[in-house]
Scaffold this motif. Structure first.
Motif, short mmCIF file in Angstrom:
data_model
loop_
_atom_site.label_atom_id
_atom_site.label_comp_id
_atom_site.label_asym_id
_atom_site.label_seq_id
_atom_site.Cartn_x
_atom_site.Cartn_y
_atom_site.Cartn_z
N PRO A 84 -6.21 7.62 34.40
CA PRO A 84 -7.04 6.56 34.08
C PRO A 84 -6.16 5.18 33.53
N ARG A 124 -15.01 -0.94 31.07
CA ARG A 124 -15.28 0.31 31.43
C ARG A 124 -13.92 1.10 31.81
N ARG A 167 -12.28 4.35 29.74
CA ARG A 167 -11.95 5.70 30.48
C ARG A 167 -10.43 5.67 29.95
#
Length: 233
Positions: free
Chosen positions: A146, A202, A206
């Motif tokens: 990520p 976002r 993550r």
């Protein structure tokens, strides 16, 4: 200096000090000329040279011009860095040796007459087209790591420099006037608050996961991602 503990301490070498003690003192003296991100970047480049010397059992303070030339050749032909990168890293080595001469550790700098690569006056790097950037975002989003997507989002959607992205901490996230923001330390220690678009927020979430402190971007060893790792990614 905590990121450079493998090479330096703040101890001043005493009479009869070993070559390692003198090298540590010389390194501290050189890095003391810098502060903030400039110091971090300089020590990162110097670390590469000292590691190169260690791998070849070469004492940096006994190096000759020909050996520094070999280091430049290694940067060019083995690591295949661009001329601008080679020139910057050679400048760090030259600055280190110049400081050693100023402080009386060396009589002459072995980097003084080393040939420097030709750097074009204008950057040959072209920006990505819209479709190319979309492809890059898609590839990063699909990555099992990520941190890759968070890195690309911070660079491409926030417009951060690579050292600004890798230097960002979880503690730099906050809210201002109802907007989620990221506190960024730019060149010259200038501080700005950047509103986070939802997509970037976002991506950062993550990468952070359940962590509540530390750097936003991590390398595969769980340490702060540096600019070299980010460039490879």
């Amino acid at each position: 200096m905590t990121s450079f503990d493998d090479f330096v301490t703040t101890a001043t070498p005493q009479p009869g000090a070993t070559a390692t003690d003198v090298l540590r003192s010389a390194t501290v003296a050189y890095l003391a000329r810098y502060k903030g991100l400039s110091r971090m970047h300089t020590e990162s480049d110097l670390r590469i040279y000292l590691s190169w010397c260690a791998e070849r059992q070469l004492e940096p303070l006994t190096a000759k011009r020909a050996q520094v030339e070999l280091y430049v050749r290694w940067l060019q032909e083995v690591r295949r860095f661009r001329p601008s990168t080679v020139s910057r890293r050679l400048s760090v080595v030259a600055g280190f040796y110049r400081t050693c001469v100023i402080d009386g550790i060396l009589e002459h700098s072995p980097a003084e007459h080393v040939r420097r690569p030709n750097v074009p006056p204008e950057s040959p790097t072209l920006g990505l087209s819209h479709s190319q950037f979309e492809a890059l975002l898609s590839a990063a989003r699909a990555s099992a790591n990520p941190n890759d997507f968070a890195l690309v989002a911070m660079l491409g959607l926030l417009g951060l420099r690579i050292f600004e992205a890798t230097g960002a901490d979880i503690g730099d996230l906050g809210e201002e006037h109802g907007h989620r923001v990221l506190r960024v330390v730019g060149k010259g220690t200038r501080i700005v608050l950047l509103p986070l678009p939802p997509a970037v927020g976002r991506a950062i979430d993550r990468a952070i996961g359940d962590r509540t402190a530390g750097p936003i971007l991590l390398n595969t060893r769980g340490n702060r991602m540096d600019r070299h790792v980010a460039t490879r990614a």
